[in-house]
Design a protein around this motif. Structure first.
Motif: not given
Ligand SMILES: Cc1cc2nc3c(=O)[nH]c(=O)nc-3n(C[C@H](O)[C@H](O)[C@H](O)COP(=O)(O)OP(=O)(O)OC[C@H]3O[C@@H](n4cnc5c(N)ncnc54)[C@H](O)[C@@H]3O)c2cc1C
Length: 335
Positions: A150-160, A176-179
């Protein structure tokens, strides 16, 4: 030290059903699994998929089958050690075995049943500079508690599927989520891919395609992620968490070192009772091999039944085994 009749390594469907078959013969079981929940591949890889080849069920959702197994074995009160990986197995002077986990839990038992499936599931790790250094300090390979983001900046990596599903879910939780995805099309479900594209169009998430996370930075805890695009240009993104979701790869791990006959990452067994070459150790389910082996849930169930009949002689060496139908004796009397 936990003491039991049968120590079962692996709480997938085979290990779970072994509790039932052993319980009918008044043998108590303790299950150990490196995953935080029982169910093996069914709960971890395809919980929402329907299975069509379980006898008596024209179709059953994988997680529902696991839930039913939990209910079915409950009368036999199995012990569980979850979220711990079995590392050691030692024979004691009195002929019993001691199973040890990476967390130091010790389980003493008369019989060992290896129902380890394809082995321990370990996350596939991408090649990212300083990845290991930030593990547990911002880098995670699974989302166990979404509220932690919650309320964190997150970077997710992957395409599945996992990358898409968690991007959608965490879009409403995180700041914020960055994929980040290497390609420009996704392997995951088309409707999830469309939803992610929609979230990106409306500015709720950032979608960085044809790019890779190459480096991590921070003082003690993760603070920044470096992403390289196909043009070779780097961009730096503020991040509290980096979650690479590239699937799980199974590893036989320590089981390979226990003196068991192994053929192509599977344990050779005698199909009479699914015993291994080591007296008192059985192997059932996906982890074993024999001529004609099929890696199917129903085969694991059958193997569990025959294993229990044979294990009885180790647990009760002075008793004669009497075969009983559940229809005649019921469960309560047998449990
Ligand atoms: C996408 C998919 C679809 C499938 N569909 C079907 C289907 O329709 N019908 C069917 O019959 N089968 C299907 N299967 C196969 C089925 O899931 C397997 O046959 C079944 O899961 C095997 O059960 P198991 O209990 O032997 O092993 P698993 O389910 O693999 O469970 C083994 C458990 O052991 C644990 N473990 C291993 N080593 C250790 C260790 N050292 N310490 C602690 N824990 C350990 C693992 O974490 C795991 O939880 C499917 C498989 C997949 C991937």
């Amino acid at each position: 030290m936990i003491t039991t009749d049968i120590g079962i390594i692996g709480a997938g469907p085979t290990g779970m059903f072994a509790v039932f078959e052993a319980g009918l013969l008044k043998m108590h079981c303790h299950l150990i699994d490196s995953l935080p929940q029982a169910g093996g591949q069914l709960s971890e890889i395809y919980p929402q998929k329907p299975i069509y080849d379980i006898p008596g069920y024209p179709a059953i959702n994988a997680q529902q089958l696991v839930d039913n197994l939990s209910e079915q074995i409950a009368p036999f009160h199995p012990g569980f050690t979850l979220g711990e990986r079995v590392e050691t197995l030692e024979k004691q002077q009195d002929g019993t075995w001691t199973i040890g986990t990476n967390e130091g839990t010790l389980i003493n038992c008369k019989v060992v049943v290896i129902a380890g499936g394809l082995g321990c599931f370990e996350p596939r790790k991408p090649e990212v500079d300083r990845l290991a250094e930030f593990e547990g300090k911002g880098v995670l390979y699974a989302v166990r508690n979404p509220e932690a983001f919650r309320d964190r900046n997150i970077v997710i990596a992957g395409g599945g599927d996992s990358a898409l599903d968690w991007t959608i879910f965490l879009a409403n939780v995180a700041k914020k989520v960055t994929l980040v995805h290497r390609g420009d099309t996704f392997r995951g479900a088309p409707d999830a891919a469309e939803k992610v594209a929609e979230l990106a169009r409306t500015g709720i998430i950032d979608l960085v395609l044809k790019s890779r996370v190459v480096a991590l930075d921070g003082a003690g805890h993760l603070e920044q992620v470096t992403i390289t695009g196909q043009n070779g240009q780097d961009q730096h993104i503020q991040a509290d968490n980096f979650i690479p979701l590239f699937g799980l790869s199974p590893k036989l791990g320590p089981i390979e070192n226990w003196g068991l006959k192994i053929d192509k990452s599977a344990i050779e067994v005698n199909t009479f009772d699914y015993s291994t070459n080591v007296e008192g150790i059985y192997a059932i389910g996906d982890i074993n091999t024999y001529p004609g082996k099929l890696k199917l849930i129903l085969c694991g169930f059958h193997e569990a039944a025959l294993m229990a009949q044979s294990a009885f002689k180790h647990v009760y060496p002075d008793q004669r085994l009497t075969f009983k139908y559940t229809t005649v004796y019921g469960i309560t009397e047998l449990a």
